[in-house]
Design an enzyme around this catalytic site. Structure first.
Site, mmCIF file in Angstrom:
data_model
loop_
_atom_site.group_PDB
_atom_site.id
_atom_site.type_symbol
_atom_site.label_atom_id
_atom_site.label_comp_id
_atom_site.label_asym_id
_atom_site.label_seq_id
_atom_site.Cartn_x
_atom_site.Cartn_y
_atom_site.Cartn_z
ATOM 1 C CG ASN A 41 11.208 -5.681 2.305
ATOM 2 O OD1 ASN A 41 11.606 -5.695 3.468
ATOM 3 N ND2 ASN A 41 9.971 -5.988 1.960
ATOM 4 C CG HIS A 63 8.886 -2.530 6.355
ATOM 5 N ND1 HIS A 63 10.157 -3.032 6.404
ATOM 6 C CD2 HIS A 63 8.192 -3.335 5.497
ATOM 7 C CE1 HIS A 63 10.231 -4.093 5.621
ATOM 8 N NE2 HIS A 63 9.059 -4.297 5.054
ATOM 9 C CB CYS A 102 8.134 -6.843 6.967
ATOM 10 S SG CYS A 102 8.836 -7.765 5.590
HETATM 11 O O1 UT7 Z 1 7.851 -6.217 3.415
HETATM 12 C C1 UT7 Z 1 6.721 -7.014 3.392
HETATM 13 C C2 UT7 Z 1 5.676 -6.357 2.673
HETATM 14 N N1 UT7 Z 1 5.898 -6.426 1.250
HETATM 15 C C3 UT7 Z 1 5.485 -5.417 0.515
HETATM 16 O O2 UT7 Z 1 5.056 -4.419 1.051
HETATM 17 C C4 UT7 Z 1 5.505 -5.565 -0.977
HETATM 18 C C5 UT7 Z 1 4.214 -5.039 -1.537
HETATM 19 N N2 UT7 Z 1 4.072 -5.139 -2.949
HETATM 20 C C6 UT7 Z 1 4.833 -4.436 -3.826
HETATM 21 O O3 UT7 Z 1 5.761 -3.759 -3.433
HETATM 22 C C7 UT7 Z 1 4.450 -4.461 -5.275
HETATM 23 O O4 UT7 Z 1 3.214 -5.114 -5.434
HETATM 24 C C8 UT7 Z 1 5.508 -5.141 -6.193
HETATM 25 C C9 UT7 Z 1 6.750 -4.243 -6.310
HETATM 26 C C10 UT7 Z 1 5.879 -6.472 -5.622
HETATM 27 C C11 UT7 Z 1 4.950 -5.337 -7.587
HETATM 28 O O5 UT7 Z 1 4.459 -4.126 -8.125
HETATM 29 P P1 UT7 Z 1 3.023 -4.077 -8.825
HETATM 30 O O6 UT7 Z 1 2.842 -2.724 -9.350
HETATM 31 O O7 UT7 Z 1 2.032 -4.557 -7.800
HETATM 32 O O8 UT7 Z 1 3.193 -5.060 -10.023
HETATM 33 P P2 UT7 Z 1 2.418 -6.428 -10.334
HETATM 34 O O9 UT7 Z 1 2.766 -7.460 -9.325
HETATM 35 O O10 UT7 Z 1 0.984 -6.112 -10.559
HETATM 36 O O11 UT7 Z 1 3.083 -6.798 -11.709
HETATM 37 C C12 UT7 Z 1 2.895 -5.996 -12.876
HETATM 38 C C13 UT7 Z 1 3.523 -6.713 -14.037
HETATM 39 C C14 UT7 Z 1 3.095 -8.154 -14.176
HETATM 40 O O12 UT7 Z 1 2.973 -8.430 -15.549
HETATM 41 P P3 UT7 Z 1 1.507 -8.467 -16.214
HETATM 42 O O13 UT7 Z 1 0.750 -9.517 -15.479
HETATM 43 O O14 UT7 Z 1 0.942 -7.085 -16.024
HETATM 44 O O15 UT7 Z 1 1.817 -8.805 -17.639
HETATM 45 C C15 UT7 Z 1 4.252 -8.931 -13.634
HETATM 46 O O16 UT7 Z 1 4.384 -10.202 -14.193
HETATM 47 O O17 UT7 Z 1 4.958 -6.738 -13.861
HETATM 48 C C16 UT7 Z 1 5.416 -8.073 -14.019
HETATM 49 N N3 UT7 Z 1 6.592 -8.247 -13.160
HETATM 50 C C17 UT7 Z 1 7.822 -7.877 -13.554
HETATM 51 N N4 UT7 Z 1 8.292 -7.332 -14.686
HETATM 52 C C18 UT7 Z 1 9.601 -7.072 -14.752
HETATM 53 C C19 UT7 Z 1 6.649 -8.730 -11.908
HETATM 54 N N5 UT7 Z 1 7.923 -8.699 -11.464
HETATM 55 C C20 UT7 Z 1 8.654 -8.164 -12.462
HETATM 56 C C21 UT7 Z 1 10.029 -7.871 -12.603
HETATM 57 N N6 UT7 Z 1 10.456 -7.330 -13.747
HETATM 58 N N7 UT7 Z 1 10.930 -8.100 -11.595
#
Ligand code: UT7
Length: 323
Positions: free
Chosen positions: A280, A250, A114
């Site tokens: 992204n 980005h 990225c």
């Molecule tokens: O370009 C390269 C760099 N990449 C990035 O910069 C990405 C960086 N990370 C992010 O953008 C965020 O961490 C995400 C958007 C990927 C995730 O957001 P988050 O607030 O960090 O959520 P999380 O991973 O902590 O997940 C929260 C909950 C989890 O459930 P539990 O464990 O709290 O029960 C996940 O299983 O959301 C769940 N979850 C989803 N729920 C519905 C994960 N993906 C999904 C989904 N739909 N698609």
């Protein structure tokens, strides 16, 4: 007098197919609300079957050349940032070179995931400053849809396909930070973090593999590192965060974009945001945002831009550029 790499043209291309968040609700335990709230993404474009990264790159390159009023024969070098090249080799850049009908000069890919476009700009700038090229086509192009695990809701809803390109040309400047062109760059990587964002395939496994990400960890690094690298790049040329007209980040996550702008003391009015429409697109996201920023009448000649990115590696960095 100081040599500068000045932007002469910008162009982009997005594949026709637009996929809204609601489409994922049919196959995954996810929702439009979750995707919007956690990432800011509303839709993304996916390449058609048989449409490769170099196909997208050629379209963006032609648009940038048209904008610059140049033809492929005017270009000395192509630097193409991608992690989703059509083949293991040759480079996607040489495929673009051939497709454009460019029979001189040289072309190569840059792979910094990225952060790829930041690395490509820094390389193109170095080629121009060292006199190895006068006109460089810098492209970011990706088809991340080809490395998605469609059963993994934590990644497959986040990425999209697209391409953007700039034409850079040598111009003499005064050496002051009022010059047009690239004013400074700041590149970083830390390979200790490879486990938090990687593809679990490649030549050594004889598979293409799928993108794997520990989103929370990447998020944490992004919020910690992006404002810092932007600040470092600005400081190198005696500029301050407040001098920036446009932050062109980005486009991975709206919450990261907001946190970075806030750390830099800017409101969201000073930020180009396309993540809602493109998702992204990895190395393509910054040139896409530049093209959109210009098309929407936001970015004007003479504006001071800082562009920053982080991705797999980890690799991250920033470029300060006067448009
Ligand atoms: O370009 C390269 C760099 N990449 C990035 O910069 C990405 C960086 N990370 C992010 O953008 C965020 O961490 C995400 C958007 C990927 C995730 O957001 P988050 O607030 O960090 O959520 P999380 O991973 O902590 O997940 C929260 C909950 C989890 O459930 P539990 O464990 O709290 O029960 C996940 O299983 O959301 C769940 N979850 C989803 N729920 C519905 C994960 N993906 C999904 C989904 N739909 N698609």
């Amino acid at each position: 007098m100081t040599t500068r790499a000045v932007v002469r043209g910008v162009g982009h291309y997005l594949p026709d197919r637009v996929v809204r968040n609601s489409e994922f609700e049919k196959t995954l335990d996810t929702s439009d609300e979750w995707i919007r709230a956690r990432s800011g993404i509303e839709r993304r474009h996916f390449a058609a079957e048989g449409q490769s990264t170099s196909d997208l790159a050629v379209r963006a390159a032609r648009a940038a050349l048209d904008d610059a009023g140049m033809s492929p024969g005017d270009i000395d070098a192509i630097v193409l940032a991608t992690s989703t090249a059509d083949l293991t080799f040759p480079s996607a850049a040489t495929m673009v070179q051939a497709e454009l009908g460019m029979t001189r000069g040289f072309a190569f890919d840059v792979q910094a995931v990225c952060a790829g476009f930041i690395y490509a700009l820094a390389n193109a700038n170095a080629l121009i400053l060292s006199g190895q090229a006068n006109r460089v086509l810098v492209i970011g192009a990706e088809t991340f849809s080809k490395i998605m695990d469609w059963t993994d809701r934590s990644t497959c809803v986040l990425f999209g396909d697209g391409a953007g390109a700039l034409v850079l040309e040598t111009q003499e400047g005064s050496g002051r930070n009022t010059d047009r062109g690239i004013l400074s760059t700041d590149l970083n990587s830390d390979g200790r973090h490879r486990e938090i964002l990687y593809v679990d395939g490649g030549v050594s496994t004889q598979t293409t593999g799928y993108l794997r990400m520990q989103g929370k960890e990447v998020f944490r690094h992004a919020v910690e590192k992006l404002a810092k690298t932007a600040h470092t790049a600005l400081t190198k040329v005696g500029l301050k965060d407040k001098d920036v007209d446009w932050i062109v980040p980005h486009q991975a996550n709206l919450r990261i974009i907001k946190a970075t702008a806030q750390k830099m003391g800017h409101s969201m009015d000073d930020v180009i945001v396309t993540v809602q429409d493109h998702g992204n697109t990895s190395a393509a996201s910054i040139p896409l945002a530049l093209a959109v920023g210009v098309a929407r009448g936001k970015i004007h000649r003479g504006d001071l831009l800082v562009t920053e990115a982080i991705g797999g590696g980890l690799a991250w960095g920033a470029v300060v550029l006067r448009w």
